[in-house]
Write an enzyme that holds these catalytic residues in place. Structure first.
Site, PDB file in Angstrom:
ATOM      1  N   TYR A 187      49.266  52.698  48.209  1.00  0.00           N
ATOM      2  CA  TYR A 187      47.791  52.994  47.574  1.00  0.00           C
ATOM      3  C   TYR A 187      47.889  54.210  47.070  1.00  0.00           C
ATOM      4  CZ  TYR A 187      42.902  53.646  47.284  1.00  0.00           C
ATOM      5  OH  TYR A 187      41.523  53.888  46.778  1.00  0.00           O
TER       6      TYR A 187
ATOM      7  N   THR B 156      30.499  43.649  42.598  1.00  0.00           N
ATOM      8  CA  THR B 156      29.766  42.637  43.667  1.00  0.00           C
ATOM      9  C   THR B 156      29.683  43.646  45.146  1.00  0.00           C
ATOM     10  OG1 THR B 156      32.194  41.954  44.200  1.00  0.00           O
ATOM     11  CG2 THR B 156      30.921  40.622  42.588  1.00  0.00           C
TER      12      THR B 156
END
Ligand code: NDP
Ligand code: 8X3
Length: 250
Positions: free
Chosen positions: A151, A11
């Site tokens: 991360y 998306t």
């Protein structure tokens, strides 16, 4: 015979650019994400070029992930190419003050989500003894930068899992590789900084990689001859030398 690719995180950013690139080459697409209106608009844009099926699920949710992939209509069930791209950074904080919710999000999405999607798709590939999996890692999977702790940990895990997949799937002739970009101008920093204006400065003063640059490399990897596997790519924009060295104009 047209191939079918499933792309997670289609998306936005790298995933959406990859969908556009693959559509140009007539690859049938299964596009995944959580934002329905975005899925609808990408499907609308690409349906002129190829067959597109959309799946709305959260990769953090094991049940939703398996049910979504099991619900594919017959003509989309044979997945030749899996692009494990869904993921984000959440926060940029020192380890001593980092948020547990951010840590959960990064490990659940970037690592466990990638595993759930892979687990749902790999058995079809091993049965057919063919397939190609590309995991989107990061330069953060190869080095650690200040406040990148979890991360970077999630992306190091993606690279270890990629190697593990390549080893275990070797007897089945399945290709597995990782593409590891540095700074790419997408919604990544908006997500990392939760809409804070800090995100505005991340890509200022230099030309960052664009999502289409990464999509080009992903298409290159999936379009090599049968005997060639692009196992690992590290790519930076010219201004970037490492996670912490970026040549910016004032
Ligand atoms: P974007 O924020 O633009 O896109 C992230 C995509 O992941 C969206 O399509 C989003 O879809 C999807 N996604 C996020 N969380 C979930 C979830 N829980 N379930 C399903 N889908 C989810 O970022 P990028 O395009 O930059 O990021 C794509 C990949 O590239 C990530 O793995 C990222 O770590 C990696 N990467 C990015 C770099 C960069 O500098 N931008 C550099 C190196 C690697 P939706 O919200 O609709 O669910
Ligand atoms: C995204 C690139 O440098 O923000 O993986 O970690 S970075």
């Amino acid at each position: 015979m047209k191939k079918t690719a499933l792309i997670t995180g289609a998306t936005s950013g790298i995933g959406r650019a990859t969908a556009h690139e693959f559509a140009k080459h007539g690859i049938n697409l299964i596009l995944c994400g959580r934002r329905q209106e975005r899925l609808d608009s990408v499907q609308k844009a690409l349906s002129r070029e190829t067959d597109v099926y959309i799946l709305n699920f959260d990769v953090r949710d094991r049940k939703q992930t398996f049910e979504a992939i099991a619900s594919l209509p017959k003509e989309f069930q044979k997945i030749d190419i899996l692009i494990n791209n869904a993921g984000n950074a959440h926060g940029l904080d020192p380890i001593q003050t980092g948020s547990l919710d951010d840590w959960d999000a990064m490990m659940d999405i970037n690592v466990k989500g990638l595993l759930y999607v892979s687990k749902a798709i790999i058995p079809g590939m091993t049965d057919r003894k063919s397939g190609h999996i590309i995991n989107i890692g990061s330069s953060a999977g190869k080095e650690v930068y200040p406040n990148g702790n979890v991360y970077c940990g999630s992306k190091h895990a993606v690279l270890a899992i990629t190697e593990g997949m390549r080893i275990d799937l070797n007897p089945f002739g399945i290709k597995v590789g990782a593409i590891n970009p540095g700074l790419v101008e997408t919604e990544f920093s908006e997500v990392r900084f939760k809409g804070d204006s800090k995100a505005d400065n991340v890509y200022k003063g230099y030309k960052a990689l664009q999502p289409e640059d990464v999509a080009d490399v992903i298409y290159f990897a999936i379009s090599r001859p049968a005997h060639v596997n692009i196992a690992d790519v590290l790519m930076f924009c010219t201004a970037q030398a490492s996670s912490t060295i970026v040549k910016k104009s004032n």
